[in-house]
Design a protein around this motif. Structure first.
Motif, short mmCIF file in Angstrom:
data_model
loop_
_atom_site.label_atom_id
_atom_site.label_comp_id
_atom_site.label_asym_id
_atom_site.label_seq_id
_atom_site.Cartn_x
_atom_site.Cartn_y
_atom_site.Cartn_z
N ARG A 242 -0.65 -0.91 9.25
CA ARG A 242 -1.11 -1.07 7.86
C ARG A 242 -2.60 -1.42 7.83
O ARG A 242 -3.38 -0.88 7.02
CB ARG A 242 -0.30 -2.16 7.16
CG ARG A 242 -0.59 -2.30 5.67
CD ARG A 242 0.28 -3.36 5.07
NE ARG A 242 -0.08 -4.67 5.56
CZ ARG A 242 -1.06 -5.43 5.08
NH1 ARG A 242 -1.78 -5.00 4.06
NH2 ARG A 242 -1.30 -6.62 5.58
N GLU B 293 -7.46 2.57 -7.58
CA GLU B 293 -6.26 3.27 -7.10
C GLU B 293 -5.89 2.82 -5.70
O GLU B 293 -4.71 2.65 -5.36
CB GLU B 293 -6.50 4.78 -7.15
CG GLU B 293 -6.64 5.34 -8.57
CD GLU B 293 -6.96 6.84 -8.55
OE1 GLU B 293 -7.26 7.35 -7.45
OE2 GLU B 293 -6.93 7.47 -9.62
N ILE B 294 -6.91 2.71 -4.86
CA ILE B 294 -6.63 2.25 -3.49
C ILE B 294 -6.03 0.85 -3.49
O ILE B 294 -5.06 0.55 -2.78
CB ILE B 294 -7.92 2.28 -2.65
CG1 ILE B 294 -8.38 3.73 -2.45
CG2 ILE B 294 -7.70 1.61 -1.29
CD1 ILE B 294 -9.72 3.85 -1.77
N ALA C 25 1.08 -1.85 -3.78
CA ALA C 25 2.45 -1.30 -3.72
C ALA C 25 2.97 -1.31 -2.28
O ALA C 25 4.14 -1.62 -2.02
CB ALA C 25 2.46 0.13 -4.29
N ALA C 26 2.06 -0.95 -1.33
CA ALA C 26 2.47 -0.97 0.08
C ALA C 26 2.82 -2.38 0.52
O ALA C 26 3.79 -2.61 1.26
CB ALA C 26 1.36 -0.39 0.95
N GLU D 152 -4.33 -0.51 -5.93
CA GLU D 152 -2.94 -0.41 -6.42
C GLU D 152 -1.99 0.10 -5.34
O GLU D 152 -0.88 -0.40 -5.17
CB GLU D 152 -2.91 0.52 -7.64
CG GLU D 152 -3.57 -0.06 -8.89
CD GLU D 152 -3.53 0.92 -10.05
OE1 GLU D 152 -3.03 2.03 -9.84
OE2 GLU D 152 -4.00 0.55 -11.15
N LYS D 153 -2.47 1.12 -4.58
CA LYS D 153 -1.62 1.64 -3.48
C LYS D 153 -1.40 0.57 -2.41
O LYS D 153 -0.29 0.42 -1.89
CB LYS D 153 -2.26 2.87 -2.87
CG LYS D 153 -2.25 4.08 -3.79
CD LYS D 153 -2.88 5.28 -3.11
CE LYS D 153 -2.84 6.51 -4.02
NZ LYS D 153 -3.46 7.70 -3.35
N LYS E 224 -8.95 4.01 4.99
CA LYS E 224 -9.22 4.29 3.58
C LYS E 224 -10.54 3.67 3.13
O LYS E 224 -11.31 4.27 2.36
CB LYS E 224 -8.06 3.79 2.72
CG LYS E 224 -6.78 4.61 2.93
CD LYS E 224 -5.65 4.13 2.06
CE LYS E 224 -4.41 4.98 2.25
NZ LYS E 224 -3.29 4.55 1.41
N PRO F 156 -10.40 9.17 -4.43
CA PRO F 156 -9.67 8.04 -5.04
C PRO F 156 -10.61 6.88 -5.31
O PRO F 156 -11.49 6.58 -4.51
CB PRO F 156 -8.63 7.67 -3.99
CG PRO F 156 -9.18 8.15 -2.70
CD PRO F 156 -9.98 9.38 -3.03
#
Length: 291
Positions: A253, A49-50, A56-57, A52-53, A260, A45
């Protein structure tokens, strides 16, 4: 050749509050080779993308926090509404109790006044009867004196004897009058004492009723304070639990983000090593230049 098959297996697991996840496992038939696909290169990834994730989280976490705060506000509103209704019921109970007590005391006062008036009326009638008896006795005494005088004037020879008899009768009569008066005075004192005793009993009963009503109101206020204290403790417990859950979620979190990021750094280092190896191979495979 008979092929053996296994029954379908269904697993259920509660993932979160209010949601279920089902896992259906279909067993493969025995003896049938499963074609194996070539391992595809794992897609790394990208940082976008990370991000964006993570964004979103973060939005989901904020939405969850907002919904939880709304639920807390709704519960607090319900508790305040219940407290207001309880206060109104308490005030209505106090007003109704006071009105009922006032009505009872007014009725008791009216009955007491009626009873006292009736006793006074009876006492007045009795005194009037005593007065009439006294007047009758005085009249009879006057008649006796008049009869004595008449007999004394008409019967001089029996005057002394008759006079003694009449005097004796007068003495007996006066003694009787004195006894009647003493009896009437004693009855009057007894009636007065009975009236005072009943008045004292009525006052004692009134004080006892007032003390009982005050005790009931005090117990009611104590129960109301206990209910309010329990509601406050419950709200504090719910708030503390929610804060602990939010703290745990924030820590999880952060751990996930750190994992990540570590994974991305590891992949970047691996890509750098691959690039360096390719560059080294290219340099090694290049033919030497002629001098």
């Amino acid at each position: 050749m008979e092929v053996e098959t296994k029954s379908t297996e269904i697993r259920c697991q509660e993932m979160s509050k209010g949601g279920l996840a089902y896992e259906v496992i279909l067993a493969e038939p025995v003896g049938v080779p499963v074609p194996r696909r070539a391992d595809s290169p794992e897609k790394t990834p990208s940082v976008e993308e990370i991000q964006e994730k993570l964004k979103a989280a973060e939005e989901r976490r904020r939405s969850l926090e907002a919904s939880k705060m709304a639920a807390i506000a709704q519960k607090m509103a319900k508790i305040e509404e219940a407290s207001r209704i309880r206060s109104e019921q308490t005030n209505n109970f106090i007003v109704a109790t006071k009105e009922a007590l006032d009505a009872k005391m007014e009725t008791h006062e009216e009955k007491r006044e009626a009873y006292i008036n009736e006793l006074r009326s009876r006492l007045k009638d009795h005194l009037e009867g005593v007065e009439k008896t006294r007047l009758t006795l005085e009249q009879q005494t006057a008649e006796v004196y008049k009869a004595i005088e008449d007999k004394m004037t008409t019967a001089a020879d029996k005057r002394d004897e008759n006079l003694k008899k009449m005097i004796e009768r007068l003495r007996e009569h006066e003694e009787q009058v004195r006894k009647v008066r003493a009896g009437n005075q004693e009855k009057f004192q007894q009636l007065e004492s009975a009236i005072q005793e009943k008045l004292q009993q009525a006052a004692d009963r009134r004080l006892l009723i007032e003390a009982e009503q005050r005790e009931k109101l005090r117990n009611h206020n104590i129960k109301l304070a206990e209910v309010r204290s329990a509601a406050t403790a419950k709200v504090e417990e719910i708030t503390k639990d929610i804060e602990n859950k939010l703290t745990t979620a924030e820590l999880n979190r952060e751990k996930e983000i750190q994992k990540k990021l570590d994974f991305v750094k590891k992949e970047e280092r691996r890509a750098e090593l691959v690039r360096q190896n390719k560059s080294a191979r290219t340099e090694t495979a290049a033919p030497p230049s002629s001098g």
